[in-house]
Design an enzyme around this catalytic site. Structure first.
Site, short mmCIF file in Angstrom:
data_model
loop_
_atom_site.label_atom_id
_atom_site.label_comp_id
_atom_site.label_asym_id
_atom_site.label_seq_id
_atom_site.Cartn_x
_atom_site.Cartn_y
_atom_site.Cartn_z
N GLU A 93 -37.29 -38.75 16.54
CA GLU A 93 -37.02 -39.58 17.70
C GLU A 93 -38.31 -40.20 18.22
O GLU A 93 -39.33 -39.53 18.31
CB GLU A 93 -36.38 -38.73 18.80
N TYR A 126 -36.14 -47.31 22.48
CA TYR A 126 -35.80 -45.97 21.98
C TYR A 126 -35.25 -46.10 20.57
O TYR A 126 -34.38 -46.93 20.30
CB TYR A 126 -34.75 -45.33 22.89
#
Ligand code: GDP
Ligand code: MN
Length: 380
Positions: free
Chosen positions: A190, A101
């Site tokens: 993101e 991530y």
């Protein structure tokens, strides 16, 4: 402004962040054709402006073009957290060895962009933050210094990435994501998951991308991506009229002058036991046209059962606002009850003007709390 995954990925690609090749499809036939062109296994992905698509059945692997057509049929029309799927992104399927991530958000408190990186990707980042906070590396970038290579190294080593080739690829992506964030005036970029394939290749498998609305004038190409079908038609009308309008889900329409007062009005309505239907900021002025524009936007919202007009006169004079309200009521038909609270400069004159004219659906209250209670009562 939020971008769809495929739009975010197109921007990623422009900045050199590796993504898989794909095509947009709006029908099962187009999905089939896209799968045919791409060849091999593909992923059929719902394009909606919300996360958690995978869990909701909006992301499916397809073996061949016929399967892609079938998966497209399953996904189009699906309701994912209130967003109905109309558009698909068909992408070459990737083999996944690891899911990481990586994100940058704008940390308003620190007034700096904030990097977050963890090797525990693929799941919601809030979950990682709650269950294993040490696994999440957080790092601010000083905007005056700009990006420094040590930032990428600290993220990569801090999260415990050991493979040198992975380290190198991720560090390069970190730097490119920063450039992408700054140069597109993003508020959020993101990548979840940022994957490592079994061959050791690192790439972005998803994208979440929010661009600062106030900077869109500098990014014509991004502004054009705005999805007018998904956008609230009232927000579009408000934008056209230059009224600040935010849709909420209650029944009391709120009209204030100034963002601070409008926000406190939202709080007071909640305190009085009601639910705001929206938040509308008249800005500094209170002239008739401004009032008409704002009332037009508010009354188009079918959930609005009463309107709370909260004005504090500073430079704006309450008698002028009162005249503006009366003029507006002459210019347009409004059935919805309107509760008015006027305070500040010339408030007594303003209230008198309204009392003298006494339009049937207008209620004048002396204080903010009284007015909120009345508006909540009338909306019940
Ligand atoms: P989200 O659920 O809205 O965050 O959508 P994502 O794009 O992140 O996809 C959800 C999940 O689907 C990912 O975490 C992956 O596990 C899986 N997925 C997406 N694309 C692929 C792919 O190309 N191959 C494989 N094997 N899985 C994928
Ligand atoms: Mn995701």
């Amino acid at each position: 402004m939020d971008l769809f995954e495929y739009q975010g990925k197109q921007l990623f690609a422009q900045f050199g962040i590796p993504v898989s090749e794909g095509r947009v499809a709006r029908t099962p036939e187009e999905a089939r054709a896209a799968a045919q062109e791409l060849g091999g296994q593909v992923v059929v992905k719902a394009q909606v402006l919300t996360g958690g698509r995978g869990k909701a059945g909006g992301v499916k692997l397809a073996e061949d073009p016929a399967d892609a057509e079938q998966k497209a049929k399953d996904i189009i029309g699906l309701d994912i957290r209130g967003h109905v799927v109309e558009t698909l992104w068909i992408e070459k399927a990737s083999d996944i060895a690891k899911e990481y991530y990586l994100s940058i958000t704008f940390d308003r408190g620190a007034k700096k962009p904030l990097f977050m990186f963890t090797t525990q990707g693929g799941i919601e980042i809030e979950e990682v933050a709650a269950n294993d906070p040490d696994a999440l590396v957080r790092l601010h970038v000083d905007p005056l210094q700009g990006f420094q290579p040590w930032v990428a190294r600290r993220l990569v080593y801090g999260a415990g990435v050991e493979d040198p080739s992975e380290q190198k690829q991720i560090a390069a992506i970190v730097e490119k994501l920063y450039r992408c964030f700054v140069e597109s005036d993003a508020m959020l970029t993101e990548i979840n998951p940022l994957i490592v394939t079994p061959d050791g290749e690192v790439k972005a498998l998803d994208s979440k991308f929010t661009v600062d609305d106030s900077a869109l004038f500098r990014h014509a190409a991004i502004a054009e991506l705005r999805d007018t079908s998904a956008a609230d038609p009232l927000e579009a009308l408000a934008r056209e009229k230059g009224v600040t309008y935010v849709k909420l889900d209650g029944s009391v329409g709120i009209l204030g002058n100034g963002a601070g007062l409008s926000m406190s009005t939202v709080d007071v309505v909640v305190t009085a036991g009601g639910k705001p239907a929206n938040f509308c900021d008249l800005g500094g002025g209170g002239n008739a046209q401004g009032v008409v524009d704002a009332l037009e936007v508010i009354t188009r919202d079918e959930q609005v059962r009463s309107i709370f007009f909260n004005i504090f006169g500073g430079i704006t004079r309450c008698d002028e606002v009162a005249r503006g309200i009366l003029e507006a009521l002459e210019l347009m038909q409004i059935e919805t009850p309107i509760v008015v609270r006027l305070d500040g400069t010339n408030s007594e004159e303003g209230r008198q003007i309204l009392r003298d004219a006494a339009p049937p659906n207008l209620h004048v209250e002396p204080t903010m709390l009284d007015a909120a209670r009345r508006a909540v009562e009338l909306a019940a």
